[in-house]
Design an enzyme around this catalytic site. Structure first.
Site, short mmCIF file in Angstrom:
data_model
loop_
_atom_site.label_atom_id
_atom_site.label_comp_id
_atom_site.label_asym_id
_atom_site.label_seq_id
_atom_site.Cartn_x
_atom_site.Cartn_y
_atom_site.Cartn_z
N ARG A 40 0.86 -1.17 0.01
CA ARG A 40 -0.09 0.17 0.01
C ARG A 40 0.96 1.42 -0.08
O ARG A 40 1.20 1.85 1.06
CB ARG A 40 -1.17 0.02 1.44
CG ARG A 40 -1.92 1.19 1.28
CD ARG A 40 -2.82 0.89 2.60
NE ARG A 40 -3.68 2.02 2.57
CZ ARG A 40 -3.48 3.28 3.12
NH1 ARG A 40 -2.38 3.36 3.61
NH2 ARG A 40 -4.44 4.20 3.20
N SER A 111 -13.15 -2.76 1.15
CA SER A 111 -13.50 -2.28 2.56
C SER A 111 -14.97 -1.83 2.71
O SER A 111 -15.70 -1.19 1.82
CB SER A 111 -12.60 -0.88 2.71
OG SER A 111 -11.20 -1.26 2.56
N LYS A 140 -3.82 5.98 9.08
CA LYS A 140 -4.56 6.68 7.85
C LYS A 140 -5.06 7.99 8.17
O LYS A 140 -6.18 8.01 9.15
CB LYS A 140 -5.67 5.72 7.46
CG LYS A 140 -6.32 5.86 6.35
CD LYS A 140 -7.32 4.73 5.99
CE LYS A 140 -8.08 5.03 4.51
NZ LYS A 140 -8.98 4.38 4.41
#
Ligand code: 3NM
Length: 205
Positions: A40, A111, A140
């Site tokens: 990621r 998600s 995040k």
């Protein structure tokens, strides 16, 4: 392959999450027993272009050598460049319908954070659900409000046939509560990248 088992200890990382060599961190996590990895490379400080691919190739190699599932985050071209096993997307990323059309045989993770998102998600086209943030997280910046382990419970009842991984604020202390709520696995960034002892952290997750 038993996907539920493969998702049990799911490490997510990009170079922006690491205060030392990401290759070394992934090697340590691989030796410690992670079962899945998501590349990621996203957010402030993330690599782009060739640099993103070059690091990805090195991380992909470590996963191949250790039989670790290799998923890329939200970049369909990178799936081919790195010969990834699959892709993980959020609700606002490239649509699952389009991805499934282009990648008929790859794993797709999506998600899903609430019942509204669940209702609008093409469940039959995906292979697993990322549920979170379970707890509050500072990793995040645009994370939603924590959904707690209750959301895992709810998902488990509503979609019993799909593997579920919890994400967000999961650490060695609270991981077991996520599993108890019905998750098949836990996905973590900082619990591994910021650990002083990765072997110990992965064992406890
Ligand atoms: N996605 P940490 S929370 C990448 O809620 C990511 O969908 C989330 O990092 C979501 O394990 C998150 O350090 C960050 O809390 C997870």
């Amino acid at each position: 392959m038993n996907l539920r088992k493969k998702l049990r200890k799911y490490f997510i990382m990009g170079s922006q999450n690491c205060n030392r060599d990401p290759v070394k961190i992934l090697k340590e996590a691989a030796e410690a027993g992670i079962t899945a990895f998501q590349y990621r490379e996203k957010g402030a400080g993330a690599l782009l272009g060739d640099e993103k691919i070059e690091l990805g190739l090195r991380l992909r190699e470590i996963c191949s050598q250790n039989d670790i599932l290799f998923i890329v985050n939200d970049d369909i071209e990178l799936v081919s460049s790195l010969d990834a096993d699959g892709i993980h997307v959020g609700q606002d990323d490239l649509s699952v319908e389009v991805i499934r059309e282009l990648l008929p045989d790859k794993i797709i993770g999506l998600s899903i954070s609430n019942t509204h998102e669940l209702a609008q998600s093409p469940i039959s086209l995906i292979n697993y659900i990322g549920a979170g943030p379970v707890f509050s997280t500072s990793t995040k910046v645009d994370a939603k409000s924590p959904v707690s382990t209750k959301w895992i419970n709810t998902l488990k009842k509503k979609v019993p046939d799909l593997p579920i991984v919890g994400i967000g604020g999961i650490n060695t202390e609270n991981s077991s509560s996520v599993m108890k709520a019905g998750a098949d696995g836990v996905s973590v960034i900082s619990a591994i990248t910021e650990s002083e002892n990765i072997k110990d952290a992965v064992a406890k997750l």
